[in-house]
Scaffold this active site. Sequence first.
Site, PDB file in Angstrom:
ATOM      1  N   SER A   1       0.844  -1.042  -0.061  1.00 35.97           N
ATOM      2  CA  SER A   1       0.454   0.040  -0.245  1.00 35.97           C
ATOM      3  C   SER A   1       0.792   1.219   0.242  1.00 35.97           C
ATOM      4  O   SER A   1       1.641   1.056  -0.844  1.00 35.97           O
ATOM      5  CB  SER A   1      -0.832   0.189   1.505  1.00 35.97           C
ATOM      6  OG  SER A   1      -2.230   0.719   0.987  1.00 35.97           O
TER       7      SER A   1
ATOM      8  N   ASP B   1      -9.676  -5.093  -4.147  1.00 35.68           N
ATOM      9  CA  ASP B   1      -8.745  -4.371  -3.168  1.00 35.68           C
ATOM     10  C   ASP B   1      -9.822  -2.927  -3.310  1.00 35.68           C
ATOM     11  O   ASP B   1     -10.312  -2.447  -4.530  1.00 35.68           O
ATOM     12  CB  ASP B   1      -7.705  -3.562  -3.791  1.00 35.68           C
ATOM     13  CG  ASP B   1      -6.892  -3.108  -3.254  1.00 35.68           C
ATOM     14  OD1 ASP B   1      -7.326  -2.096  -2.204  1.00 35.68           O
ATOM     15  OD2 ASP B   1      -6.048  -3.348  -3.142  1.00 35.68           O
TER      16      ASP B   1
ATOM     17  N   HIS C   1      -7.037  -5.507  -0.396  1.00 36.13           N
ATOM     18  CA  HIS C   1      -6.310  -4.732   0.236  1.00 36.13           C
ATOM     19  C   HIS C   1      -5.299  -6.033   0.997  1.00 36.13           C
ATOM     20  O   HIS C   1      -3.895  -6.023   1.138  1.00 36.13           O
ATOM     21  CB  HIS C   1      -6.789  -3.657   0.913  1.00 36.13           C
ATOM     22  CG  HIS C   1      -5.870  -2.706   0.644  1.00 36.13           C
ATOM     23  ND1 HIS C   1      -4.649  -2.518  -0.337  1.00 36.13           N
ATOM     24  CD2 HIS C   1      -4.697  -2.072   1.850  1.00 36.13           C
ATOM     25  CE1 HIS C   1      -3.737  -1.431   0.000  1.00 36.13           C
ATOM     26  NE2 HIS C   1      -4.075  -1.213   1.347  1.00 36.13           N
TER      27      HIS C   1
END
Length: 275
Positions: A97, A226, A255
């Site tokens: 991320s 996600d 995610h």
Amino acid sequence: MTTGHVTTNDNTDIFYKDWGSGQPVVFSHGWPLTADAWDDTMMLVADNGFRGLAHDRRGGGRSSQPWEGNDLDHYADDLAAVIESNDLHDVVLVGHSTGGGEITRYVGRHGTDRVSKMLLVGAIPPLMLKTKQNPEGLPKEVFDGLREGVKDDRAQFYKDLAPQFFGANRKGSDVSQGILDDFWEQCMTVGIKGAYDCIEAFSETDLTSDLEAIDVPTLFIHGDDDQIVPFADASKKAVKIVKDAELKVYPGAPHGLFETEQDKFQGDLLNFLNS
């Protein structure tokens, strides 16, 4: 198993874990978490002949919480301080991320002299924000909503965010309450200023030129469900920018796939490390 601290040029104290021995694998975590998000994977690499290092990003965990410097340039330089203070070479960089943006900006600012490979997981590059040049991005109102959540009632906001992060709001999910609780506990160690500023950092920083600077073997892993960093505007684009990069798409994965798809993810990581 050891821990350490490094003090950066702007006198920010960065905490890191240092487990195992061998080729270094350096992990950068997502927002708004800490190095603890990588514990399972850190143990895996240390058990398999590698040296795992993971730091708490400035603003949270056991690192300092400075008022200024909560941006990707400083995040990248903090990562460089961890790498250089330990004189690491032949490093495999792993970023999830915002951490994927961090390791990408690291290459843009510091090059790949110390880097051998990169793995970006559900990562933010090239750019999350919707602009004229990036019409597939998310509108600014989405990120304004995140800012309001952090500012108004961050404790409840993080509880509400956890199910989206791990796909626990999807039919048939078997995500445990423990995983959701652990997410909340890590989030609550992050200072509100660092968490708030990081939203602008991960949403509005264009990392295209940093991706173009990557010249080592690179693997992208992304879930196509996600809900935090949409695949179509992230890894699907980024893999086309990095020369000879590879992409693995996890069907239906969220995610936080390093938890929900742990066996698959860890297998792919080990294969990448040993390739």
